[in-house]
Motif scaffolding. Structure first.
Motif, PDB file in Angstrom:
ATOM      1  N   TRP A  37       6.080  15.182 -41.947  1.00  0.00           N
ATOM      2  CA  TRP A  37       7.277  14.538 -41.392  1.00  0.00           C
ATOM      3  C   TRP A  37       7.218  13.020 -41.600  1.00  0.00           C
ATOM      4  O   TRP A  37       8.242  12.395 -41.933  1.00  0.00           O
ATOM      5  N   GLN A  38       6.046  12.426 -41.438  1.00  0.00           N
ATOM      6  CA  GLN A  38       5.921  10.988 -41.647  1.00  0.00           C
ATOM      7  C   GLN A  38       6.241  10.616 -43.086  1.00  0.00           C
ATOM      8  O   GLN A  38       6.952   9.633 -43.353  1.00  0.00           O
ATOM      9  N   HIS A  39       5.728  11.403 -44.030  1.00  0.00           N
ATOM     10  CA  HIS A  39       6.052  11.152 -45.436  1.00  0.00           C
ATOM     11  C   HIS A  39       7.558  11.255 -45.669  1.00  0.00           C
ATOM     12  O   HIS A  39       8.161  10.390 -46.328  1.00  0.00           O
ATOM     13  N   ARG A  40       8.164  12.309 -45.164  1.00  0.00           N
ATOM     14  CA  ARG A  40       9.595  12.518 -45.349  1.00  0.00           C
ATOM     15  C   ARG A  40      10.410  11.377 -44.745  1.00  0.00           C
ATOM     16  O   ARG A  40      11.400  10.919 -45.328  1.00  0.00           O
ATOM     17  N   THR A  41      10.006  10.912 -43.578  1.00  0.00           N
ATOM     18  CA  THR A  41      10.730   9.834 -42.914  1.00  0.00           C
ATOM     19  C   THR A  41      10.628   8.543 -43.712  1.00  0.00           C
ATOM     20  O   THR A  41      11.616   7.790 -43.839  1.00  0.00           O
ATOM     21  N   MET A  42       9.459   8.255 -44.266  1.00  0.00           N
ATOM     22  CA  MET A  42       9.305   7.081 -45.118  1.00  0.00           C
ATOM     23  C   MET A  42      10.158   7.205 -46.377  1.00  0.00           C
ATOM     24  O   MET A  42      10.772   6.227 -46.827  1.00  0.00           O
ATOM     25  N   GLY A  79      -3.807   9.127 -37.395  1.00  0.00           N
ATOM     26  CA  GLY A  79      -2.478   8.678 -37.017  1.00  0.00           C
ATOM     27  C   GLY A  79      -1.446   9.785 -36.994  1.00  0.00           C
ATOM     28  O   GLY A  79      -0.250   9.519 -36.845  1.00  0.00           O
ATOM     29  N   TYR A  80      -1.894  11.020 -37.143  1.00  0.00           N
ATOM     30  CA  TYR A  80      -0.979  12.154 -37.111  1.00  0.00           C
ATOM     31  C   TYR A  80      -1.585  13.278 -36.282  1.00  0.00           C
ATOM     32  O   TYR A  80      -2.808  13.444 -36.222  1.00  0.00           O
ATOM     33  N   VAL A 131       1.773   1.121 -32.342  1.00  0.00           N
ATOM     34  CA  VAL A 131       1.129   0.789 -33.606  1.00  0.00           C
ATOM     35  C   VAL A 131       0.417  -0.552 -33.501  1.00  0.00           C
ATOM     36  O   VAL A 131       0.749  -1.390 -32.655  1.00  0.00           O
ATOM     37  N   THR A 132      -0.563  -0.746 -34.384  1.00  0.00           N
ATOM     38  CA  THR A 132      -1.437  -1.923 -34.303  1.00  0.00           C
ATOM     39  C   THR A 132      -1.540  -2.622 -35.662  1.00  0.00           C
ATOM     40  O   THR A 132      -2.563  -2.542 -36.339  1.00  0.00           O
ATOM     41  N   ARG A 187       0.564   5.927 -38.750  1.00  0.00           N
ATOM     42  CA  ARG A 187       1.671   5.439 -37.926  1.00  0.00           C
ATOM     43  C   ARG A 187       1.918   3.944 -38.149  1.00  0.00           C
ATOM     44  O   ARG A 187       3.069   3.495 -38.223  1.00  0.00           O
ATOM     45  N   THR A 188       0.846   3.162 -38.233  1.00  0.00           N
ATOM     46  CA  THR A 188       1.002   1.724 -38.447  1.00  0.00           C
ATOM     47  C   THR A 188       1.537   1.445 -39.845  1.00  0.00           C
ATOM     48  O   THR A 188       2.391   0.563 -40.034  1.00  0.00           O
ATOM     49  N   ILE A 189       1.069   2.200 -40.832  1.00  0.00           N
ATOM     50  CA  ILE A 189       1.594   2.053 -42.192  1.00  0.00           C
ATOM     51  C   ILE A 189       3.083   2.371 -42.199  1.00  0.00           C
ATOM     52  O   ILE A 189       3.890   1.654 -42.804  1.00  0.00           O
ATOM     53  N   MET A 190       3.445   3.450 -41.531  1.00  0.00           N
ATOM     54  CA  MET A 190       4.842   3.872 -41.449  1.00  0.00           C
ATOM     55  C   MET A 190       5.709   2.801 -40.787  1.00  0.00           C
ATOM     56  O   MET A 190       6.852   2.554 -41.192  1.00  0.00           O
TER      57      MET A 190
END
Length: 253
Positions: free
Chosen positions: A146-151, A137-138, A60-61, A16-19
């Motif tokens: 979904w996080q990959h797709r959103t990025m 984070g997932y 996120v941190t 999440r923080t990477i995203m």
């Protein structure tokens, strides 16, 4: 490849923080006033807020292990620096503060407004390589996809290659790897699988008994690691060479 490479990685961050740093789920602020002076402005208090809010309602941190890819950042049209004031990764008493680079007019933020990181502004283009999820984070495999797709949707990259998690065994990562392959095809590379089968041969290392035991269950052999997770120099070279060849096969290079 002869191409310039920008390594946007930061140790210890969850997906999440990477995203958020990449901009796919951008960090947000509201109801703050950026002072006219270069005085620090509180963005979030870790022990109260737990983190900085994102567009999709997560916390996120960033900056717990360095901020080279965050700064200089921008809130509205004001450029500045975002810092974490704590003493380290585990310090729960630190704050996230924003300090504008140069004095100017006071800016009132009374609508949800993004914190645009340096990475988001400068490096979301070219060829994107995503490696996220090793620190959690997932909530599920579907969430991580979904996080990959959103990025990918946020980036202006012409191609995206995804490096899969390398910890675990063939059986423990089966569902994750099958789902990632189904979603991303050959643009997904299982580091666990590649390193457990070909890593030592590529590195020119003779396997030890511990290596053979690890490879038998589909795990990365210890001779490629500095601990239970992190890669040594030989392993990094293996990954780089493998990645180059895959990108060449895909017609990216």
């Amino acid at each position: 490849s002869g191409l310039p490479v920008y390594n946007g990685g930061t140790g210890g961050e969850n997906s999440r923080t990477i995203m958020a740093r990449q901009g796919g789920d951008v960090m947000m602020v509201n109801n703050i006033t950026i002072p006219a002076t270069t005085s620090p402005l509180l963005i979030a208090d870790r022990d109260i807020d737990t983190g900085i809010n994102t567009y999709f309602g997560e916390k996120v941190t960033p900056l717990l292990q360095g901020g080279a890819h965050v700064n200089p950042c921008r809130i509205s049209d004001v450029e500045g620096t975002l810092v974490f004031t704590g003493s380290g990764h585990s310090d729960m008493t630190g704050d996230w503060e924003f300090t504008r680079s140069t004095a100017g007019s006071e800016v009132v933020i009374n609508r949800p407004t993004a914190i645009k990181t340096n990475f988001d502004i400068m490096h979301n283009k070219g060829i994107q390589i995503i490696f996220i999820g090793q620190n959690g984070g997932y909530a599920s495999i579907d969430d991580l996809i979904w996080q990959h797709r959103t990025m990918m949707e946020h980036s202006k990259a012409s191609y995206t290659v995804i490096l899969g998690l390398s910890s675990g065994t063939a059986s423990s990562r089966f569902d994750y790897e099958e789902a990632m392959r189904a979603e991303f095809g050959r643009y997904f590379i299982s580091l666990r699988e590649y390193l457990s089968i070909y890593g030592l041969e590529d590195a020119g290392i003779s396997p030890t008994a511990a290596d053979n035991a690890a490879m038998a269950q589909g795990s990365v052999p210890p001779s490629l690691l500095t601990d239970s997770v992190h890669y040594n120099a030989e392993c990094k070279t293996v990954i780089g060479n493998m990645l180059y060849l895959r990108m060449h096969e895909l017609g990216i290079l």
